[in-house]
Design a protein around this motif. Sequence first.
Motif, mmCIF file in Angstrom:
data_model
loop_
_atom_site.group_PDB
_atom_site.id
_atom_site.type_symbol
_atom_site.label_atom_id
_atom_site.label_comp_id
_atom_site.label_asym_id
_atom_site.label_seq_id
_atom_site.Cartn_x
_atom_site.Cartn_y
_atom_site.Cartn_z
ATOM 1 N N LEU A 27 0.831 -1.207 0.000
ATOM 2 C CA LEU A 27 0.000 0.000 0.000
ATOM 3 C C LEU A 27 0.857 1.245 0.000
ATOM 4 C CD1 LEU A 27 -2.616 1.626 0.237
ATOM 5 C CD2 LEU A 27 -2.533 1.229 2.721
ATOM 6 N N TRP A 28 1.859 1.279 0.864
ATOM 7 C CA TRP A 28 2.711 2.478 0.945
ATOM 8 C C TRP A 28 3.392 2.746 -0.394
ATOM 9 C CZ3 TRP A 28 -0.143 3.208 4.591
ATOM 10 C CH2 TRP A 28 -0.200 2.486 5.774
ATOM 11 N N LYS A 29 3.846 1.687 -1.054
ATOM 12 C CA LYS A 29 4.488 1.852 -2.366
ATOM 13 C C LYS A 29 3.491 2.345 -3.412
ATOM 14 C CE LYS A 29 7.974 -1.632 -1.395
ATOM 15 N NZ LYS A 29 8.371 -3.015 -1.560
ATOM 16 N N LEU A 30 2.286 1.791 -3.372
ATOM 17 C CA LEU A 30 1.248 2.198 -4.323
ATOM 18 C C LEU A 30 0.866 3.666 -4.110
ATOM 19 C CD1 LEU A 30 -0.684 1.363 -6.600
ATOM 20 C CD2 LEU A 30 -2.288 0.604 -4.824
ATOM 21 N N MET A 31 0.797 4.068 -2.852
ATOM 22 C CA MET A 31 0.462 5.462 -2.555
ATOM 23 C C MET A 31 1.539 6.414 -3.081
ATOM 24 S SD MET A 31 -1.188 5.019 1.244
ATOM 25 C CE MET A 31 -1.146 6.752 1.600
ATOM 26 N N ILE A 32 2.787 6.010 -2.979
ATOM 27 C CA ILE A 32 3.876 6.822 -3.536
ATOM 28 C C ILE A 32 3.704 6.936 -5.050
ATOM 29 C CG2 ILE A 32 6.357 6.866 -4.018
ATOM 30 C CD1 ILE A 32 6.712 5.588 -1.178
ATOM 31 N N ASP A 33 3.423 5.811 -5.698
ATOM 32 C CA ASP A 33 3.238 5.817 -7.153
ATOM 33 C C ASP A 33 2.074 6.716 -7.573
ATOM 34 O OD1 ASP A 33 5.327 4.040 -7.367
ATOM 35 O OD2 ASP A 33 4.039 2.273 -7.668
ATOM 36 N N LYS A 34 1.017 6.735 -6.749
ATOM 37 C CA LYS A 34 -0.176 7.522 -7.068
ATOM 38 C C LYS A 34 -0.117 8.929 -6.484
ATOM 39 C CE LYS A 34 -3.222 3.692 -8.019
ATOM 40 N NZ LYS A 34 -4.075 3.900 -9.170
ATOM 41 N N LYS A 35 0.998 9.246 -5.843
ATOM 42 C CA LYS A 35 1.228 10.581 -5.289
ATOM 43 C C LYS A 35 0.124 11.010 -4.319
ATOM 44 C CE LYS A 35 3.909 12.240 -9.288
ATOM 45 N NZ LYS A 35 4.582 11.041 -9.503
ATOM 46 N N ASN A 37 -0.740 10.908 0.019
ATOM 47 C CA ASN A 37 -0.188 10.606 1.335
ATOM 48 C C ASN A 37 -1.277 10.033 2.254
ATOM 49 O OD1 ASN A 37 -1.564 12.779 2.697
ATOM 50 N ND2 ASN A 37 0.041 14.183 2.033
ATOM 51 N N LYS A 38 -0.879 9.638 3.432
ATOM 52 C CA LYS A 38 -1.793 8.966 4.356
ATOM 53 C C LYS A 38 -2.962 9.852 4.759
ATOM 54 C CE LYS A 38 1.709 5.879 6.274
ATOM 55 N NZ LYS A 38 2.470 5.513 7.466
ATOM 56 N N SER A 39 -2.693 11.104 5.057
ATOM 57 C CA SER A 39 -3.788 11.983 5.489
ATOM 58 C C SER A 39 -4.761 12.259 4.344
ATOM 59 C CB SER A 39 -3.252 13.287 6.076
ATOM 60 O OG SER A 39 -2.494 13.995 5.142
ATOM 61 N N GLN A 40 -4.256 12.379 3.135
ATOM 62 C CA GLN A 40 -5.141 12.564 1.978
ATOM 63 C C GLN A 40 -6.032 11.345 1.778
ATOM 64 O OE1 GLN A 40 -1.983 13.276 -0.835
ATOM 65 N NE2 GLN A 40 -2.461 15.465 -0.990
ATOM 66 N N LEU A 41 -5.444 10.148 1.907
ATOM 67 C CA LEU A 41 -6.231 8.931 1.739
ATOM 68 C C LEU A 41 -7.299 8.823 2.827
ATOM 69 C CD1 LEU A 41 -6.694 6.338 0.119
ATOM 70 C CD2 LEU A 41 -5.025 5.199 1.611
ATOM 71 N N CYS A 42 -6.923 9.119 4.059
ATOM 72 C CA CYS A 42 -7.897 9.085 5.166
ATOM 73 C C CYS A 42 -9.089 9.987 4.860
ATOM 74 C CB CYS A 42 -7.250 9.533 6.471
ATOM 75 S SG CYS A 42 -6.150 8.340 7.223
ATOM 76 N N LYS A 43 -8.801 11.186 4.388
ATOM 77 C CA LYS A 43 -9.853 12.154 4.096
ATOM 78 C C LYS A 43 -10.745 11.678 2.947
ATOM 79 C CE LYS A 43 -9.119 16.567 4.758
ATOM 80 N NZ LYS A 43 -8.604 17.949 4.616
ATOM 81 N N LYS A 44 -10.118 11.152 1.901
ATOM 82 C CA LYS A 44 -10.879 10.712 0.722
ATOM 83 C C LYS A 44 -11.815 9.553 1.025
ATOM 84 C CE LYS A 44 -8.008 12.231 -3.082
ATOM 85 N NZ LYS A 44 -7.721 11.928 -4.468
ATOM 86 N N SER A 78 -6.527 7.032 13.460
ATOM 87 C CA SER A 78 -6.171 5.881 14.300
ATOM 88 C C SER A 78 -6.225 4.576 13.496
ATOM 89 C CB SER A 78 -7.055 5.790 15.538
ATOM 90 O OG SER A 78 -8.402 5.613 15.183
ATOM 91 N N THR A 79 -7.119 4.496 12.534
ATOM 92 C CA THR A 79 -7.157 3.321 11.654
ATOM 93 C C THR A 79 -5.909 3.286 10.792
ATOM 94 O OG1 THR A 79 -9.580 3.295 11.614
ATOM 95 C CG2 THR A 79 -8.449 2.169 9.808
ATOM 96 N N MET A 80 -5.507 4.431 10.290
ATOM 97 C CA MET A 80 -4.279 4.492 9.493
ATOM 98 C C MET A 80 -3.074 4.153 10.363
ATOM 99 S SD MET A 80 -2.967 4.847 6.510
ATOM 100 C CE MET A 80 -4.253 5.546 5.501
#
Length: 89
Positions: free
Chosen positions: A8-16, A18-25, A31-33
């Motif tokens: 997941l972390w690698k995929l998120m880097i590829d898709k540009k 970050n964790k907080s953006q994904l949480c919001k979306k 806490s889940t993240m």
Amino acid sequence: MAVSYNKLWKLMIDKKINKSQLCKKIKISSSTMAKMTNEEMVAMTVLEKICAELECDISDIMEFTDLAEVKKKIHNDNTSPDNGTVNVR
């Protein structure tokens, strides 16, 4: 059961993203993240949301590790040390 979200972390880097953006979306808590960052299990619904947002399959974001240890635990939990019979729960 041990789980790794390194994919997941690698995929998120590829898709540009970050964790907080994904949480919001996908509307999950920080806490889940944090659980995922610490390689802890999270609800399947969380993984489903991540896959939908990132347009990927679950195997693209996580993998189980140390399944041999899980299998050993299963067998130890189900076998009586006295006579080797299986306990039915």
